[in-house]
Scaffold this motif. Structure first.
Motif, mmCIF file in Angstrom:
data_model
loop_
_atom_site.group_PDB
_atom_site.id
_atom_site.type_symbol
_atom_site.label_atom_id
_atom_site.label_comp_id
_atom_site.label_asym_id
_atom_site.label_seq_id
_atom_site.Cartn_x
_atom_site.Cartn_y
_atom_site.Cartn_z
ATOM 1 N N VAL A 261 0.929 -2.449 1.906
ATOM 2 C CA VAL A 261 1.132 -2.142 0.412
ATOM 3 C C VAL A 261 1.664 -1.031 -0.096
ATOM 4 O O VAL A 261 0.813 -0.367 -0.702
ATOM 5 N N ASN A 262 2.987 -0.950 -0.945
ATOM 6 C CA ASN A 262 3.483 0.106 -1.048
ATOM 7 C C ASN A 262 2.586 1.892 -1.329
ATOM 8 O O ASN A 262 2.069 2.667 -2.333
ATOM 9 N N GLY A 263 2.662 2.418 0.058
ATOM 10 C CA GLY A 263 1.930 2.672 0.771
ATOM 11 C C GLY A 263 0.864 3.273 1.112
ATOM 12 O O GLY A 263 -0.051 3.792 0.965
ATOM 13 N N PHE A 264 0.142 1.975 0.994
ATOM 14 C CA PHE A 264 -1.117 1.607 1.271
ATOM 15 C C PHE A 264 -1.258 0.836 3.019
ATOM 16 O O PHE A 264 -0.798 -0.059 2.857
ATOM 17 N N TYR A 265 -2.280 1.567 3.317
ATOM 18 C CA TYR A 265 -1.866 1.164 4.273
ATOM 19 C C TYR A 265 -3.428 0.200 4.804
ATOM 20 O O TYR A 265 -4.806 1.378 5.015
ATOM 21 N N LEU A 266 -3.580 -0.468 5.388
ATOM 22 C CA LEU A 266 -4.483 -1.211 6.993
ATOM 23 C C LEU A 266 -3.997 -1.033 8.245
ATOM 24 O O LEU A 266 -3.562 -2.441 8.437
ATOM 25 N N HIS A 267 -5.086 -0.362 8.957
ATOM 26 C CA HIS A 267 -4.863 -0.403 10.543
ATOM 27 C C HIS A 267 -5.585 -1.407 11.599
ATOM 28 O O HIS A 267 -7.159 -1.173 11.079
ATOM 29 N N LEU A 268 -4.741 -2.171 11.693
ATOM 30 C CA LEU A 268 -5.557 -3.364 12.295
ATOM 31 C C LEU A 268 -6.415 -2.647 13.245
ATOM 32 O O LEU A 268 -6.955 -3.743 13.750
ATOM 33 N N THR A 269 -5.761 -2.633 14.383
ATOM 34 C CA THR A 269 -6.841 -2.206 15.975
ATOM 35 C C THR A 269 -7.940 -0.943 15.577
ATOM 36 O O THR A 269 -8.846 -1.287 15.632
ATOM 37 N N ASP B 53 -2.208 7.562 0.455
ATOM 38 C CA ASP B 53 -2.406 8.954 -0.287
ATOM 39 C C ASP B 53 -3.258 10.377 0.558
ATOM 40 O O ASP B 53 -3.460 11.372 0.217
ATOM 41 N N ASN B 54 -2.451 10.935 2.313
ATOM 42 C CA ASN B 54 -3.484 11.573 2.339
ATOM 43 C C ASN B 54 -4.604 10.854 3.060
ATOM 44 O O ASN B 54 -5.252 12.451 3.518
ATOM 45 N N LYS B 55 -5.253 9.908 2.532
ATOM 46 C CA LYS B 55 -6.748 10.157 2.920
ATOM 47 C C LYS B 55 -6.888 8.769 3.139
ATOM 48 O O LYS B 55 -5.916 7.751 3.312
ATOM 49 N N SER B 56 -8.467 8.484 4.978
ATOM 50 C CA SER B 56 -8.645 7.386 5.137
ATOM 51 C C SER B 56 -9.616 7.375 5.240
ATOM 52 O O SER B 56 -10.734 8.455 4.987
ATOM 53 N N LYS C 127 -15.704 2.615 -0.653
ATOM 54 C CA LYS C 127 -14.460 2.839 0.460
ATOM 55 C C LYS C 127 -13.208 3.092 -0.167
ATOM 56 O O LYS C 127 -12.061 4.482 -0.233
ATOM 57 N N LEU C 128 -12.713 1.867 -1.177
ATOM 58 C CA LEU C 128 -11.227 2.336 -1.292
ATOM 59 C C LEU C 128 -11.099 3.264 -2.819
ATOM 60 O O LEU C 128 -10.301 4.165 -2.693
ATOM 61 N N GLU C 129 -12.060 3.588 -3.210
ATOM 62 C CA GLU C 129 -12.487 4.830 -3.905
ATOM 63 C C GLU C 129 -12.105 5.868 -3.521
ATOM 64 O O GLU C 129 -11.467 6.920 -4.003
ATOM 65 N N GLU C 130 -13.095 5.809 -2.135
ATOM 66 C CA GLU C 130 -12.774 7.320 -1.315
ATOM 67 C C GLU C 130 -11.273 7.963 -0.915
ATOM 68 O O GLU C 130 -11.188 9.162 -1.128
ATOM 69 N N ILE C 131 -10.564 7.036 -0.961
ATOM 70 C CA ILE C 131 -9.259 6.897 -0.593
ATOM 71 C C ILE C 131 -8.598 6.970 -2.317
ATOM 72 O O ILE C 131 -7.372 7.378 -1.967
#
Length: 233
Positions: free
Chosen positions: A134-142, A149-152, A205-209
């Motif tokens: 969603v607009n550059g935010f990724y949720l990796h399912l596996t 923004d290059n943070k995970s 965790k969202l704030e951390e990235i």
């Protein structure tokens, strides 16, 4: 050969469907234990699920939500319940189609063929993605990771289940009752405090990235997630 997981508690209907579909070179696996549907789903690893609504212990809507928390596998409901509300609930709980009983076997086969062709075959745009974006935010399912923004950051199982529910229904209010239901499983009781703790941890965790104030409390209703990170772009 495409695998179909058939979740039907009427053995006669289940066997007739199995025999019919296997003529079309599908591999059909029948559910064995209705209290271990998720475990069997993981073992079968199907390309499609056929599921009744009226099942022992928990209904098909419940199991659909459980499957949706871990997989995007297409789900077709087959049920004698023919009200419009049941069909709406089937879609809202993650189903892809709805067939009412008594059904025509050719219709069932055609719907299965259409969904499989669209998702896995000639109409598929690409291999089913292993992430939501969603607009550059990724949720990796596996991997159960979030990236922006290059943070995970790595999520726990509960954090992942909650975040996927929020992303699937972005900008919609999800009630606390609904969120408690999708977190609950046969092994772990989930109470209201557990939900609050997991929401707090997920927000952190969202704030951390770099994603701030995306999960909002809607007083008296529940929570909703908005794509606040896209507003600053």
């Amino acid at each position: 050969m495409k695998r179909i997981f058939l979740i039907e508690d009427d053995p006669k209907i289940a066997q007739l469907l199995k025999e019919y579909l296997e003529r079309y070179e599908y591999k059909v696996e029948l559910v064995e234990a209705f209290d271990k549907i998720i475990d069997e789903f993981k073992t079968v690893d199907p390309h499609l699920v056929l599921m009744d609504i009226n099942l022992p212990r928990y209904d098909g809507f419940y199991w659909c939500r459980q499957i949706r928390s871990i997989s995007n596998c297409p789900i077709i409901f087959i049920s004698a319940r023919d009200s419009g509300m049941d069909q709406v609930m089937a879609i809202e709980n993650g189903g892809d189609d709805y067939i009412t009983k008594p059904f025509n076997f050719d219709v069932v086969q055609a719907k299965i063929k259409g969904i499989i062709r669209r998702i896995y075959g000639e109409y598929a745009l690409s291999k089913q993605a292993d992430f939501l974006e969603v607009n550059g935010f990724y949720l990796h399912l596996t991997a159960m990771e979030i990236e922006y923004d290059n943070k995970s950051a790595v999520l726990t199982k509960n954090e992942f289940i909650l975040l996927k529910a929020f992303i699937d229904r972005l900008n919609q209010v999800l009630s606390r009752t609904y969120l408690l239901e999708i977190l609950w499983d046969d092994e772990h009781f989930v109470d209201d405090n557990t939900l609050s703790v997991n929401i707090t941890r997920l927000r952190k965790k969202l704030e951390e990235i770099g994603i701030q104030k995306s999960i909002q409390t809607v007083r008296g209703a529940g929570y909703k997630m908005s794509d606040t990170w896209s507003e600053k772009e």
